[in-house]
Motif scaffolding. Structure first.
Motif, mmCIF file in Angstrom:
data_model
loop_
_atom_site.group_PDB
_atom_site.id
_atom_site.type_symbol
_atom_site.label_atom_id
_atom_site.label_comp_id
_atom_site.label_asym_id
_atom_site.label_seq_id
_atom_site.Cartn_x
_atom_site.Cartn_y
_atom_site.Cartn_z
ATOM 1 N N LYS A 322 98.674 15.867 7.168
ATOM 2 C CA LYS A 322 99.628 17.067 7.115
ATOM 3 C C LYS A 322 101.099 15.801 6.551
ATOM 4 O O LYS A 322 101.742 17.422 6.555
ATOM 5 C CB LYS A 322 99.949 16.904 9.017
ATOM 6 N N PHE A 323 101.286 15.161 6.698
ATOM 7 C CA PHE A 323 102.354 14.662 6.163
ATOM 8 C C PHE A 323 102.485 13.960 4.970
ATOM 9 O O PHE A 323 102.800 14.265 3.987
ATOM 10 C CB PHE A 323 103.555 13.794 7.224
ATOM 11 N N TYR A 324 101.180 12.743 5.012
ATOM 12 C CA TYR A 324 101.164 12.281 3.490
ATOM 13 C C TYR A 324 99.633 10.950 3.868
ATOM 14 O O TYR A 324 99.222 11.586 4.586
ATOM 15 C CB TYR A 324 102.221 10.568 3.720
ATOM 16 N N GLY A 325 99.146 10.986 2.859
ATOM 17 C CA GLY A 325 97.769 10.184 2.328
ATOM 18 C C GLY A 325 97.993 9.092 2.568
ATOM 19 O O GLY A 325 97.206 8.069 3.251
ATOM 20 N N ILE A 326 99.383 8.354 1.495
ATOM 21 C CA ILE A 326 99.309 6.562 1.292
ATOM 22 C C ILE A 326 100.896 6.753 1.735
ATOM 23 O O ILE A 326 101.619 6.789 0.975
ATOM 24 C CB ILE A 326 98.437 5.941 0.700
ATOM 25 N N LEU A 327 101.114 5.856 2.864
ATOM 26 C CA LEU A 327 102.714 5.506 3.216
ATOM 27 C C LEU A 327 102.432 3.945 3.055
ATOM 28 O O LEU A 327 101.656 3.256 3.804
ATOM 29 C CB LEU A 327 103.392 5.567 4.171
ATOM 30 N N LEU A 328 103.136 3.076 2.411
ATOM 31 C CA LEU A 328 103.806 1.607 1.818
ATOM 32 C C LEU A 328 105.125 1.380 2.078
ATOM 33 O O LEU A 328 105.728 1.560 1.748
ATOM 34 C CB LEU A 328 103.077 0.995 1.121
ATOM 35 N N ASP A 329 104.881 0.831 3.293
ATOM 36 C CA ASP A 329 106.945 0.845 4.243
ATOM 37 C C ASP A 329 107.166 -0.609 4.224
ATOM 38 O O ASP A 329 106.200 -1.867 4.852
ATOM 39 C CB ASP A 329 106.536 0.985 5.685
ATOM 40 N N THR A 330 108.114 -1.048 3.752
ATOM 41 C CA THR A 330 108.250 -2.872 3.698
ATOM 42 C C THR A 330 106.812 -3.900 3.542
ATOM 43 O O THR A 330 106.597 -4.842 4.385
ATOM 44 C CB THR A 330 109.015 -3.197 5.599
#
Length: 334
Positions: A322-330
Motif C-alpha cells: 500500500k505505501f512502500y516496498g522497502i523503507l530504510l530509516d536512520t
C-alpha cells in the motif's frame, strides 16, 4: 487348551499359580540385539515407560499413552522410539543418539529434552499443531520449538495447512522454523500458512541478552499473514520491536510469502551493530501496508546508527504494497 509359543514371535509368561496349577499367558516376544539388526520391544500398558526402556540398540514400539509424572528418563544408547498410536507426556527424555519415528500426529505433551537426538527436525504436529484454520497452535509451537532446542536439533517444521496463533512464535539464535522443504513456493503453489489473529509479531526474532545480536536464524517455506492491514506497529509478519535488538546477522529467509500485514518485515535495530550477511531467496512481500522496514535507533550519546551491509537478495519481490516496498530509516551503509 495348551499353547505352544514359538519363542521367537510369541512367548509364554507365568501369570499366577493356584494350588498346583500354573496359569500362563502369551505375549509378543522381545527381540534381542544382534549384529544383523536392532532389538524390538513392544511397550506394555501395565508397566511404566522407565521399566521397559532399558536396552541399547533397540526399537521401542509405543502403542499406549505414558505419563512420566515429572521424571527424567535417560534413554539407552542408539534406541528408536517408534510411535504406533501411543504418546509420552509430562517429563524429560535425555537422548543418546536417539531416533524418533512418528507420523504427523500428536505424540508429546509437556515434554522436555536433553542429550542427543539424530532426527533432522522436530515436527510441530508431534506437539499437537493442526493446520485446520480453526485450532490455536500457540502451545504446540512453543513446546515443539523448545524441544528442538533442548534436543540440539534446532529445527522445527510444519506440514501444509493454515495454522492459527494468538501470540508470537519466538525464535532465538541458531533456530530454524518453516514448512517441509519444497512443498510449495512463494509465487505459485500453496505454502503452509501461519496466521496471527492478534496485533502481534507473527514470528519474532528474540535477541540474546548477552549482546543483543541475532545470528543464524532460518525461516523458510511459509506463508505469513494477519489477514488485515491494521496499522498497529506490532502487526508484523517477521521482525522485532524494542531497543534490546542490536543486530541481525547471518540469517536466512527463503521461499516466503508475506501478505496482509501492516509490515511484512520490520526491525528496530539499536546502536552501531547492524543488519549484515543475511540471505533472502524467493521472498515475496505483497499486499501489506509496507513490505520491508528497518528503523535504526541512535541514543544521541555516542552510539552510532546501525549499518546495512553485505546482504544477499535473490529472486525477491517487494511490490503491490500500500505505501512502500522497502523503507530504510536512520541507518548507514558501508
Amino acid at each position: 487348551i495348551e499353547n505352544h509359543p514359538d519363542g521367537e514371535d510369541l512367548t509364554s509368561v507365568e501369570l499366577a499359580s493356584v494350588g498346583n496349577t500354573k496359569y500362563k499367558v502369551l505375549k509378543f516376544a522381545d527381540r534381542n540385539y544382534t549384529q544383523d539388526g536392532m532389538g524390538y520391544v513392544i511397550l506394555r500398558k501395565n508397566k511404566t515407560f522407565a521399566e521397559q526402556v532399558t536396552k541399547s540398540n533397540t526399537i521401542y514400539e509405543i502403542r499406549y499413552d505414558f505419563d512420566l509424572n515429572g521424571a527424567t528418563i535417560n534413554l539407552p544408547a542408539n534406541s528408536v522410539l517408534k510411535f504406533e498410536g501411543g504418546s509420552i507426556k509430562n517429563g524429560t527424555l535425555n537422548g543418546s543418539n536417539t531416533v524418533i519415528e512418528a507420523s504427523n500426529v500428536k505424540i508429546f505433551k509437556q515434554l522436555n529434552a536433553g542429550g542427543s537426538f539424530v532426527n533432522s527436525f522436530i515436527d510441530a504436529s508431534w506437539f499437537g499443531a493442526i493446520g485446520d484454520n480453526n485450532t490455536l497452535n500457540d502451545t504446540a509451537f512453543a513446546e515443539a520449538i523448545q524441544f528442538s532446542i533442548e534436543s540440539h536439533i534446532y529445527d522445527c517444521k510444519v506440514g501444509k495447512g493454515t495454522y492459527l496463533i494468538n501470540d508470537s512464535i519466538e525464535l532465538s539464535s541458531n533456530c530454524s522454523f518453516g514448512g517441509y522443504d519444497s512443498q510449495g513456493n512463494a509465487y505459485y503453489a500453496p505454502l503452509p500458512v501461519i496466521k496471527s489473529l492478534n496485533d502481534s509479531i507473527t514470528i519474532a526474532l528474540v535477541p540474546p541478552t548477552s549482546n543483543g545480536i541475532i545470528t543464524n536464524v532460518s525461516i523458510h517455506d511459509l506463508g505469513i499473514t494477519h489477514g488485515n492491514f491494521n496499522d498497529n506497529i506490532n502487526n508484523i509478519g517477521i521482525g522485532y520491536v524494542g531497543e534490546d535488538l542490536k543486530g541481525i546477522q547471518r540469517c536466512r529467509f527463503k521461499n516466503l510469502l508475506l501478505q496482509e500485514n501492516n509490515h511484512g518485515f520490520y526491525f528496530n535495530i539499536y546502536g552501531g551493530d547492524g543488519f549484515a550477511y543475511n540471505a533472502f531467496e524467493s521472498v515475496n512481500t505483497t499486499w501489506n501496508n509496507c513490505g520491508f522496514t528497518i528503523v535504526g535507533i541512535s541514543s544521541g550519546s555516542g552510539i552510532s546508527t546501525p549499518y546495512i551491509n553485505l546482504n544477499n537478495w535473490t529472486n525477491c519481490v517487494f511490490s503491490n504494497n500500500k505505501f512502500y516496498g522497502i523503507l530504510l530509516d536512520t541507518v548507514r551503509t558501508t
